[in-house]
Design a protein around this motif. Structure first.
Motif, PDB file in Angstrom:
ATOM      1  N   GLN A   1       4.037  15.093  38.511  1.00  0.00           N
ATOM      2  CA  GLN A   1       4.493  14.836  39.870  1.00  0.00           C
ATOM      3  C   GLN A   1       3.586  13.852  40.599  1.00  0.00           C
ATOM      4  OE1 GLN A   1       6.253  18.501  41.913  1.00  0.00           O
ATOM      5  NE2 GLN A   1       4.895  19.415  40.397  1.00  0.00           N
ATOM      6  N   GLY A   2       2.357  13.734  40.137  1.00  0.00           N
ATOM      7  CA  GLY A   2       1.438  12.802  40.775  1.00  0.00           C
ATOM      8  C   GLY A   2       1.342  11.467  40.081  1.00  0.00           C
ATOM      9  N   VAL A   3       2.181  11.253  39.061  1.00  0.00           N
ATOM     10  CA  VAL A   3       2.134   9.996  38.320  1.00  0.00           C
ATOM     11  C   VAL A   3       2.795   8.890  39.131  1.00  0.00           C
ATOM     12  CG1 VAL A   3       2.923   8.816  36.249  1.00  0.00           C
ATOM     13  CG2 VAL A   3       2.082  11.152  36.095  1.00  0.00           C
ATOM     14  N   VAL A   4       2.192   7.723  39.136  1.00  0.00           N
ATOM     15  CA  VAL A   4       2.732   6.554  39.837  1.00  0.00           C
ATOM     16  C   VAL A   4       3.586   5.753  38.864  1.00  0.00           C
ATOM     17  CG1 VAL A   4       2.158   4.446  41.082  1.00  0.00           C
ATOM     18  CG2 VAL A   4       0.728   6.486  41.356  1.00  0.00           C
ATOM     19  N   ILE A   5       4.807   5.430  39.266  1.00  0.00           N
ATOM     20  CA  ILE A   5       5.715   4.651  38.426  1.00  0.00           C
ATOM     21  C   ILE A   5       5.360   3.176  38.561  1.00  0.00           C
ATOM     22  CG2 ILE A   5       8.115   4.034  37.966  1.00  0.00           C
ATOM     23  CD1 ILE A   5       8.951   6.712  39.067  1.00  0.00           C
ATOM     24  N   GLU A   6       4.942   2.567  37.469  1.00  0.00           N
ATOM     25  CA  GLU A   6       4.559   1.168  37.461  1.00  0.00           C
ATOM     26  C   GLU A   6       5.789   0.284  37.247  1.00  0.00           C
ATOM     27  OE1 GLU A   6       1.666   0.130  38.120  1.00  0.00           O
ATOM     28  OE2 GLU A   6       0.474   1.979  37.997  1.00  0.00           O
TER      29      GLU A   6
END
Length: 366
Positions: free
Chosen positions: A37-42
């Motif tokens: 949930q804390g992953v940033v979509i690049e």
């Protein structure tokens, strides 16, 4: 002494558990189920112009919306959707996207490579060069008019198309085995190239010279891999006693092919017996060539041998049969035997007639 050590051990682990040293949010064995949930979509990777690439889908897509629960209730990680796997699904399938065709294999590239290599070996197509670590293979030059007895060339010959020159031309194929988008899968590509016999052209074209030949080879490859994936060349004693197993399918040109999981000797005897039981007249045979010459205009039971005067003054029976003969051809391919129906070695029979004959043979195999 032992009770004292036990009490100290319980006290030690209790104190560690209380401060969350092992299982807390910052503990060594913390729950990582919600980390995504804390992953940033690049942003997507852009390939510079001039470099070949193929589109890649999202291997691990992130849900677009995740509804937050009220209060401080812990979020429950949703379980992945189960994959729908059919027991009858083909392990190898012919795919097409626009003008691009390939065989999709539910096996890794390393597992598919030896099967592809065996395909060319079983069909007696010479391999000029191969690079297994890159998954690339190139065949030698072959000529349809000089190698008409080759079963693969004979079946893909109609794919050349009407009006295209066959005499004086030679062909070769390049195969690539690439890893698939899904893990554990691979994609098999074929490129066709032609030139005049003895020509000097060596550079491979960007696209196949004849797209129909490319598709016909891929269709033959798909059929071969699906029939041989289960060890079709291995027959047990029980299968030998019950007779060869038969599979009726179509080759790359759309012609029917009956594949027998048997050695040539047993297949030859079984097909001959099946023709007799199907009431199909065998006018002649050539075992060394693997051909039964049949007469579809006259049933075997209605055949009457001429008398003395008929043999003396009548036409020769050999001459009467020649114009009406149809060939039932047996070809050993790997550990199997393929049965086809032809008008001649260079011409396949009408698909409807061939299908009828092969179905009658299949129905009468012991």
């Amino acid at each position: 002494m032992k009770p004292v050590l036990g009490a100290l051990t319980l006290a030690l682990f209790g104190s560690l558990g209380g401060c969350g040293y092992l299982t807390g949010e910052d503990g060594y064995f913390r729950d990582r189920g919600s980390d995504y949930q804390g992953v940033v979509i690049e942003p997507r990777i852009t390939v510079p112009e001039g470099i070949e690439s193929k589109p890649l889908g999202d291997l691990l897509p992130v849900p677009g919306q995740v509804t937050a629960k009220a209060g401080n209730e812990e979020f429950e990680l949703p379980r992945p959707q189960p994959m729908i796997v059919s027991a009858d699904a083909a392990e190898f399938s012919l795919q097409q996207n626009g003008s691009v065709r390939w065989v999709q294999a539910q096996r890794s590239a390393a597992e598919a490579w030896p099967l592809v290599r065996q395909f060319w070996a079983d069909y007696q197509i010479p391999v000029a060069s191969e690079t297994p670590e890159l998954g690339q293979l190139q065949t030698g030059w072959v000529a349809f008019d000089l190698q008409a007895d080759n079963p693969l060339l004979r079946r893909i010959l109609p794919a050349i198309g009407q009006g295209r020159q066959v005499e004086g031309q030679e062909h070769r194929f390049r195969m690539r085995v690439e890893p698939g988008v899904q893990g554990g899968s691979s994609e098999l590509y074929v490129t066709h190239m032609s030139r005049s016999q003895g020509g000097t052209r060596t550079e491979w074209p960007e696209n196949s010279d004849n797209a129909n030949l490319e598709r016909a080879v891929l269709a033959e490859l798909e059929t071969y891999l699906n029939q041989s994936r289960g060890g079709a060349s291995i027959t047990s004693l029980m299968a030998a006693q019950a007779g060869p197993r038969a599979t009726l399918a179509r080759d790359g040109a759309g012609n029917p092919v009956l594949t027998l999981q048997s050695d040539f000797n047993r297949a030859w005897a079984s097909v001959g017996q099946a023709l007799s039981q199907a009431d199909i007249r065998i006018a002649d045979l050539n075992r060394s060539a693997g051909v039964y010459y049949i007469d579809l205009a006259q049933a075997a039971s209605a055949q009457e041998k001429p008398g003395f005067f008929g043999r003396l003054f009548g036409r020769d029976e050999e001459q009467e049969d020649t114009a009406q003969r149809t060939e039932v051809r047996l070809t050993a391919v790997g550990g199997n035997v393929q049965v086809t129906v032809d008008e001649s070695i260079n011409e396949a029979a009408d698909p409807r007639v061939a299908t009828d004959v092969l179905e009658r043979i299949e129905a009468n195999l012991n």
